[in-house]
Design a protein around this motif. Sequence first.
Motif, mmCIF file in Angstrom:
data_model
loop_
_atom_site.group_PDB
_atom_site.id
_atom_site.type_symbol
_atom_site.label_atom_id
_atom_site.label_comp_id
_atom_site.label_asym_id
_atom_site.label_seq_id
_atom_site.Cartn_x
_atom_site.Cartn_y
_atom_site.Cartn_z
ATOM 1 N N ALA A 144 93.865 -16.215 19.742
ATOM 2 C CA ALA A 144 94.973 -16.891 19.059
ATOM 3 C C ALA A 144 94.658 -18.354 18.788
ATOM 4 C CB ALA A 144 96.255 -16.775 19.876
ATOM 5 N N ILE A 145 93.832 -18.986 19.621
ATOM 6 C CA ILE A 145 93.509 -20.391 19.400
ATOM 7 C C ILE A 145 92.733 -20.542 18.099
ATOM 8 C CG2 ILE A 145 92.147 -22.337 20.262
ATOM 9 C CD1 ILE A 145 92.851 -21.342 23.088
ATOM 10 N N ASP A 146 91.715 -19.699 17.909
ATOM 11 C CA ASP A 146 90.856 -19.838 16.747
ATOM 12 C C ASP A 146 91.555 -19.456 15.448
ATOM 13 O OD1 ASP A 146 88.318 -18.636 18.839
ATOM 14 O OD2 ASP A 146 88.620 -20.694 18.214
ATOM 15 N N ARG A 147 92.383 -18.454 15.493
ATOM 16 C CA ARG A 147 93.068 -18.049 14.276
ATOM 17 C C ARG A 147 94.452 -18.680 14.205
ATOM 18 N NH1 ARG A 147 93.863 -11.796 16.080
ATOM 19 N NH2 ARG A 147 95.651 -12.151 17.398
ATOM 20 N N PHE A 151 98.027 -17.205 12.861
ATOM 21 C CA PHE A 151 98.950 -16.709 13.883
ATOM 22 C C PHE A 151 100.282 -17.451 13.788
ATOM 23 C CE2 PHE A 151 100.898 -16.872 18.054
ATOM 24 C CZ PHE A 151 100.940 -15.519 18.387
ATOM 25 N N ASP A 152 100.233 -18.775 13.708
ATOM 26 C CA ASP A 152 101.458 -19.585 13.621
ATOM 27 C C ASP A 152 102.253 -19.239 12.368
ATOM 28 O OD1 ASP A 152 100.669 -20.823 15.962
ATOM 29 O OD2 ASP A 152 99.961 -22.648 14.955
ATOM 30 N N ARG A 153 101.557 -19.093 11.251
ATOM 31 C CA ARG A 153 102.205 -18.775 9.978
ATOM 32 C C ARG A 153 102.916 -17.429 10.069
ATOM 33 N NH1 ARG A 153 98.683 -17.209 4.844
ATOM 34 N NH2 ARG A 153 100.280 -17.047 3.275
ATOM 35 N N LEU A 154 102.246 -16.438 10.641
ATOM 36 C CA LEU A 154 102.840 -15.108 10.769
ATOM 37 C C LEU A 154 104.003 -15.124 11.756
ATOM 38 C CD1 LEU A 154 102.948 -12.075 10.249
ATOM 39 C CD2 LEU A 154 101.132 -11.809 11.961
ATOM 40 N N ARG A 155 103.813 -15.763 12.904
ATOM 41 C CA ARG A 155 104.893 -15.823 13.901
ATOM 42 C C ARG A 155 106.129 -16.488 13.312
ATOM 43 N NH1 ARG A 155 103.360 -19.776 17.581
ATOM 44 N NH2 ARG A 155 104.397 -21.050 16.037
ATOM 45 N N ASP A 168 113.743 -6.327 13.152
ATOM 46 C CA ASP A 168 114.108 -6.312 14.559
ATOM 47 C C ASP A 168 112.885 -5.796 15.318
ATOM 48 O OD1 ASP A 168 115.709 -6.418 16.892
ATOM 49 O OD2 ASP A 168 116.140 -4.270 16.699
ATOM 50 N N PHE A 169 112.453 -6.515 16.332
ATOM 51 C CA PHE A 169 111.216 -6.177 17.025
ATOM 52 C C PHE A 169 111.512 -5.496 18.350
ATOM 53 C CE2 PHE A 169 110.498 -10.403 14.926
ATOM 54 C CZ PHE A 169 109.990 -9.864 13.754
ATOM 55 N N ARG A 170 111.112 -4.230 18.417
ATOM 56 C CA ARG A 170 111.307 -3.458 19.639
ATOM 57 C C ARG A 170 110.042 -2.645 19.915
ATOM 58 N NH1 ARG A 170 116.091 -4.300 21.691
ATOM 59 N NH2 ARG A 170 117.670 -5.015 20.244
ATOM 60 N N SER A 171 109.770 -2.464 21.189
ATOM 61 C CA SER A 171 108.628 -1.639 21.588
ATOM 62 C C SER A 171 109.000 -0.169 21.424
ATOM 63 C CB SER A 171 108.243 -1.942 23.040
ATOM 64 O OG SER A 171 109.301 -1.554 23.897
ATOM 65 N N ALA A 172 108.043 0.717 21.673
ATOM 66 C CA ALA A 172 108.282 2.154 21.536
ATOM 67 C C ALA A 172 109.401 2.629 22.458
ATOM 68 C CB ALA A 172 107.000 2.925 21.821
ATOM 69 N N ASP A 173 109.576 1.955 23.600
ATOM 70 C CA ASP A 173 110.645 2.355 24.531
ATOM 71 C C ASP A 173 111.943 1.583 24.304
ATOM 72 O OD1 ASP A 173 109.914 -0.105 25.527
ATOM 73 O OD2 ASP A 173 109.507 0.599 27.562
ATOM 74 N N GLY A 174 112.022 0.853 23.187
ATOM 75 C CA GLY A 174 113.259 0.177 22.824
ATOM 76 C C GLY A 174 113.444 -1.215 23.379
ATOM 77 N N VAL A 182 104.604 -9.440 18.366
ATOM 78 C CA VAL A 182 104.471 -8.658 17.138
ATOM 79 C C VAL A 182 103.354 -9.237 16.272
ATOM 80 C CG1 VAL A 182 105.665 -7.922 15.024
ATOM 81 C CG2 VAL A 182 106.856 -7.884 17.226
ATOM 82 N N ALA A 183 103.245 -10.549 16.205
ATOM 83 C CA ALA A 183 102.181 -11.192 15.427
ATOM 84 C C ALA A 183 100.811 -10.798 15.978
ATOM 85 C CB ALA A 183 102.349 -12.707 15.425
ATOM 86 N N GLU A 184 100.651 -10.791 17.303
ATOM 87 C CA GLU A 184 99.383 -10.362 17.916
ATOM 88 C C GLU A 184 99.054 -8.942 17.516
ATOM 89 O OE1 GLU A 184 96.808 -11.440 19.745
ATOM 90 O OE2 GLU A 184 97.587 -13.475 19.634
ATOM 91 N N GLN A 185 100.043 -8.055 17.576
ATOM 92 C CA GLN A 185 99.819 -6.645 17.226
ATOM 93 C C GLN A 185 99.459 -6.495 15.758
ATOM 94 O OE1 GLN A 185 103.449 -4.721 18.459
ATOM 95 N NE2 GLN A 185 103.094 -5.178 20.624
ATOM 96 N N PHE A 186 100.138 -7.218 14.897
ATOM 97 C CA PHE A 186 99.896 -7.126 13.459
ATOM 98 C C PHE A 186 98.475 -7.600 13.118
ATOM 99 C CE2 PHE A 186 100.174 -8.819 9.094
ATOM 100 C CZ PHE A 186 100.673 -7.711 8.420
ATOM 101 N N LEU A 187 98.092 -8.753 13.653
ATOM 102 C CA LEU A 187 96.755 -9.268 13.373
ATOM 103 C C LEU A 187 95.698 -8.373 13.989
ATOM 104 C CD1 LEU A 187 97.269 -13.123 13.715
ATOM 105 C CD2 LEU A 187 97.276 -11.730 11.651
#
Length: 191
Positions: A144-147, A151-155, A168-174, A182-187
Amino acid sequence: MSVADRDRAESGGDACRAGYHAQIKEENRARIIRAARDLFLARGYDKTSLAQIAKQARVSTGTLFKRYPSKAALFAAVTSEQWQLDVQYAEPPPPGDPRYGLDHIGRDYACLVSRPGTAALCRLIITELPQMPELADIVGTGFAIDRGPFFDRLRDYLEAEAQAGTLDFRSADGQPQSASEVAEQFLGMIC
């Protein structure tokens, strides 16, 4: 020649010398980064010495140490430079159309990670990180530091969409997830 003319000539000479020294400094920096990247990728982080990098960059070890006091600091500079684009980072798209916004940011990031050398550098980080704990402080979790700008733009964009009520951001278990998670997962998916 008057004293004023001599002073102007001397000050112009100082400006020329300063410009020349700045140019040499930048050329040395570029050669050091290029040599370090090439050697890190060819030999690995652990098996590359600063003396080898200085030799390949055609600079003295003193010049290298003056700019980069440790191998970890030089590695940070190499990874940081790899993540830079030749364009300014644009502001995130306005909220309201997540498909457009995520596509826009995702394409920019895909262009960045598809640059020559990026995949090899990521593989190097992944393989060396467990053996080199000093790198963990340099590259951070998930790089995350290098990108950072992406990362900041997406977050920020994801937070704006959440505030607008379009995402709305929820995990598979709600369980609720943060925009950073979510930004980490997307990138990570794009990589």
